[in-house]
Design a protein around this motif. Structure first.
Motif, PDB file in Angstrom:
ATOM      1  N   ALA A 150      13.463  12.909  -5.113  1.00  0.00           N
ATOM      2  CA  ALA A 150      13.967  11.996  -6.145  1.00  0.00           C
ATOM      3  C   ALA A 150      15.487  11.990  -6.211  1.00  0.00           C
ATOM      4  O   ALA A 150      16.099  10.975  -6.550  1.00  0.00           O
ATOM      5  CB  ALA A 150      13.385  12.394  -7.505  1.00  0.00           C
ATOM      6  N   ALA A 151      16.117  13.123  -5.870  1.00  0.00           N
ATOM      7  CA  ALA A 151      17.569  13.247  -6.053  1.00  0.00           C
ATOM      8  C   ALA A 151      18.363  13.023  -4.777  1.00  0.00           C
ATOM      9  O   ALA A 151      19.591  12.866  -4.838  1.00  0.00           O
ATOM     10  CB  ALA A 151      17.899  14.625  -6.613  1.00  0.00           C
ATOM     11  N   ALA A 152      17.703  13.002  -3.612  1.00  0.00           N
ATOM     12  CA  ALA A 152      18.431  12.975  -2.343  1.00  0.00           C
ATOM     13  C   ALA A 152      19.361  11.774  -2.227  1.00  0.00           C
ATOM     14  O   ALA A 152      20.489  11.894  -1.734  1.00  0.00           O
ATOM     15  CB  ALA A 152      17.445  12.991  -1.178  1.00  0.00           C
ATOM     16  N   ALA A 153      18.911  10.622  -2.683  1.00  0.00           N
ATOM     17  CA  ALA A 153      19.719   9.407  -2.535  1.00  0.00           C
ATOM     18  C   ALA A 153      21.013   9.469  -3.340  1.00  0.00           C
ATOM     19  O   ALA A 153      21.987   8.781  -3.014  1.00  0.00           O
ATOM     20  CB  ALA A 153      18.900   8.183  -2.959  1.00  0.00           C
ATOM     21  N   ALA A 154      21.033  10.286  -4.399  1.00  0.00           N
ATOM     22  CA  ALA A 154      22.229  10.379  -5.243  1.00  0.00           C
ATOM     23  C   ALA A 154      23.370  11.120  -4.554  1.00  0.00           C
ATOM     24  O   ALA A 154      24.525  10.987  -4.945  1.00  0.00           O
ATOM     25  CB  ALA A 154      21.878  11.065  -6.560  1.00  0.00           C
ATOM     26  N   LYS A 155      23.051  11.943  -3.527  1.00  0.00           N
ATOM     27  CA  LYS A 155      24.067  12.684  -2.762  1.00  0.00           C
ATOM     28  C   LYS A 155      25.039  13.417  -3.688  1.00  0.00           C
ATOM     29  O   LYS A 155      26.260  13.220  -3.638  1.00  0.00           O
ATOM     30  CB  LYS A 155      24.814  11.734  -1.824  1.00  0.00           C
ATOM     31  N   ILE A 156      24.492  14.263  -4.533  1.00  0.00           N
ATOM     32  CA  ILE A 156      25.284  15.010  -5.512  1.00  0.00           C
ATOM     33  C   ILE A 156      25.966  16.180  -4.805  1.00  0.00           C
ATOM     34  O   ILE A 156      25.304  16.993  -4.157  1.00  0.00           O
ATOM     35  CB  ILE A 156      24.383  15.483  -6.657  1.00  0.00           C
ATOM     36  N   PRO A 157      27.291  16.320  -4.926  1.00  0.00           N
ATOM     37  CA  PRO A 157      28.004  17.305  -4.103  1.00  0.00           C
ATOM     38  C   PRO A 157      27.756  18.770  -4.441  1.00  0.00           C
ATOM     39  O   PRO A 157      27.713  19.615  -3.545  1.00  0.00           O
ATOM     40  CB  PRO A 157      29.482  16.937  -4.302  1.00  0.00           C
ATOM     41  N   ILE A 158      27.606  19.106  -5.715  1.00  0.00           N
ATOM     42  CA  ILE A 158      27.427  20.512  -6.100  1.00  0.00           C
ATOM     43  C   ILE A 158      25.961  20.734  -6.444  1.00  0.00           C
ATOM     44  O   ILE A 158      25.415  20.090  -7.348  1.00  0.00           O
ATOM     45  CB  ILE A 158      28.333  20.894  -7.280  1.00  0.00           C
ATOM     46  N   LEU A 159      25.334  21.659  -5.732  1.00  0.00           N
ATOM     47  CA  LEU A 159      23.909  21.938  -5.905  1.00  0.00           C
ATOM     48  C   LEU A 159      23.754  23.366  -6.411  1.00  0.00           C
ATOM     49  O   LEU A 159      24.231  24.311  -5.774  1.00  0.00           O
ATOM     50  CB  LEU A 159      23.188  21.750  -4.576  1.00  0.00           C
ATOM     51  N   PHE A 160      23.091  23.515  -7.549  1.00  0.00           N
ATOM     52  CA  PHE A 160      22.971  24.818  -8.213  1.00  0.00           C
ATOM     53  C   PHE A 160      21.499  25.117  -8.480  1.00  0.00           C
ATOM     54  O   PHE A 160      20.832  24.363  -9.191  1.00  0.00           O
ATOM     55  CB  PHE A 160      23.749  24.800  -9.533  1.00  0.00           C
ATOM     56  N   LYS A 161      20.996  26.181  -7.870  1.00  0.00           N
ATOM     57  CA  LYS A 161      19.628  26.628  -8.148  1.00  0.00           C
ATOM     58  C   LYS A 161      19.700  27.690  -9.227  1.00  0.00           C
ATOM     59  O   LYS A 161      20.161  28.810  -9.003  1.00  0.00           O
ATOM     60  CB  LYS A 161      18.982  27.208  -6.880  1.00  0.00           C
ATOM     61  N   LYS A 162      19.264  27.334 -10.421  1.00  0.00           N
ATOM     62  CA  LYS A 162      19.245  28.303 -11.519  1.00  0.00           C
ATOM     63  C   LYS A 162      18.107  29.289 -11.272  1.00  0.00           C
ATOM     64  O   LYS A 162      16.954  28.903 -11.118  1.00  0.00           O
ATOM     65  CB  LYS A 162      19.036  27.570 -12.851  1.00  0.00           C
TER      66      LYS A 162
END
Length: 373
Positions: free
Chosen positions: A72-84
């Motif tokens: 669902a989020a891949a297309a947004a290409k969000i630069p900072i990815l945080f796994k809580k």
């Protein structure tokens, strides 16, 4: 454009790791479930968090939920990815981080689960402290990930600031609230200037207020001991989640607490019953503020209320997020969430004592509803 995507395995984690961004003036939204992520992304917030609800499910299910989120989020290409991840590394922390590294193709994973404010630190690769009977070898736990693993020493809050040097689209961060706070300061400094005029203030909590306490954690029970017996508060017990359908009184402050009923009802069934009956209480009381104590309680209650997206706006106290939510029909509600094991003995009492006078709009609506009844 969204700058940060936070993926958590429970609702309280999604909230306490995202609210630190909101407190620094960044527009922040939380999806209660993967199915709500599209709506959250459409809000145009700079920070998007999603709860997979995967901490207690089998590993295969947890990874499938993570796949759903990333798709669902891949297309947004969000630069900072945080796994809580949990600061004691409960749940499927390593497996989920590994799957996210594979899906995102990020070559470096910075793992920093320490939470020094609660006495949990990482030194020489070992996580130790409060709630950890034996040290955890963090690098060994995360061994085998398809990336370079970095496990820095994080023995105090200031140690986390240096980790923001890794902020590139090639890095996956895995950590708890302390790492999130350092990233929040870094992102806010990068994106915002005084000219933006984004002034953050502590959220105001107003009466009428309903407090739904489903947690039986000893820390919460001690907090309730300090709170109960107030003359201005209606106290209602819900054995095995069975909140009575009437006899709630007219107080602007209502405490509904789940207790052991001795009926052999399992925790999940009792929690579902409690959420259902608290919803009826919320509909009757029409509060300005709702406090949900216990992560499972908060999640079940929001599900029953039909809420999929939350907007964190600050903290009532450190580790006690406050969000705005919109109920079906358009009415807004201030939501306070507190995990069962969080806080000191006076946490709930301080929240109650800080309440502002009755919100007149809520009071008028309640009076009108009673008049029409």
């Amino acid at each position: 454009m969204s700058e940060v995507l936070i993926i958590a395995d429970d609702l309280t984690g999604a909230l306490d790791s995202s609210v630190v961004f909101a407190e620094r003036g960044l527009r922040t939204v939380v999806a209660r479930r993967p199915a709500d992520l599209a709506e959250a992304l459409a809000a145009g917030a700079e920070v998007v968090a999603v709860n997979t609800g995967s901490r207690e499910v089998p590993a295969e299910t947890a990874l499938a939920l993570l796949d759903q989120v990333f798709e669902a989020a891949a297309a947004a290409k969000i630069p900072i990815l945080f796994k809580k991840v949990d600061s004691r590394l409960k749940g499927h922390a390593a497996a989920e981080t590994g799957r996210l590294a594979r899906l995102s193709g990020r070559g470096t994973v910075v793992v920093a689960p320490a939470l020094p404010s609660l006495g949990r630190v990482v030194r020489a690769g070992s996580l130790t402290g409060r709630g950890l009977p034996v040290p955890v070898d963090v690098a060994a736990l995360f061994d085998g990930l398809p990336a370079t693993i970095v496990v820095p020493d994080t023995a105090c809050e200031t140690d986390f600031a240096a980790l923001t040097a890794w902020c590139t689209p090639e890095t996956l961060f895995a950590g708890a609230r302390s790492l999130a706070a350092a990233l929040a300061s870094h992102v806010a400094h990068s994106l915002l200037s005084p000219a933006d005029g984004r002034v953050t203030r502590p959220p105001t909590l107003r009466l009428p207020m309903v407090m739904a306490v489903g947690s039986r954690d000893p820390i919460t029970l001690e907090q309730l001991d300090r709170l109960t017996g107030r003359g201005d508060m209606a106290e209602i017990e819900a054995p095995d989640g069975r909140l009575p359908a009437e006899g709630w009184g007219d107080s602007a402050l209502t405490l509904a607490r789940m207790t052991q009923g001795g009926g052999g009802v399992d925790a999940a069934a009792a929690g579902a019953e409690f959420a259902c009956r608290v919803c009826a209480l919320v509909e009757a009381r029409r509060p300005a503020t709702l406090l949900a104590c216990g992560g499972e309680t908060a999640d079940a209650l929001l599900g029953r209320l039909g809420i999929g997206v939350l907007f964190p706006c600050g903290e009532a106290e450190t580790g006690v997020p406050v969000s705005t939510v919109r109920l079906p029909g358009g009415r807004t509600l201030t939501l306070v969430t507190k995990s069962g094991g969080f806080g000191d003995p006076g946490t709930l009492l301080r929240l109650v004592e800080a309440l502002q006078p009755v919100d007149k709009s809520s009071e008028d609506r309640l009076r009108e509803d009673k008049g029409h009844g």
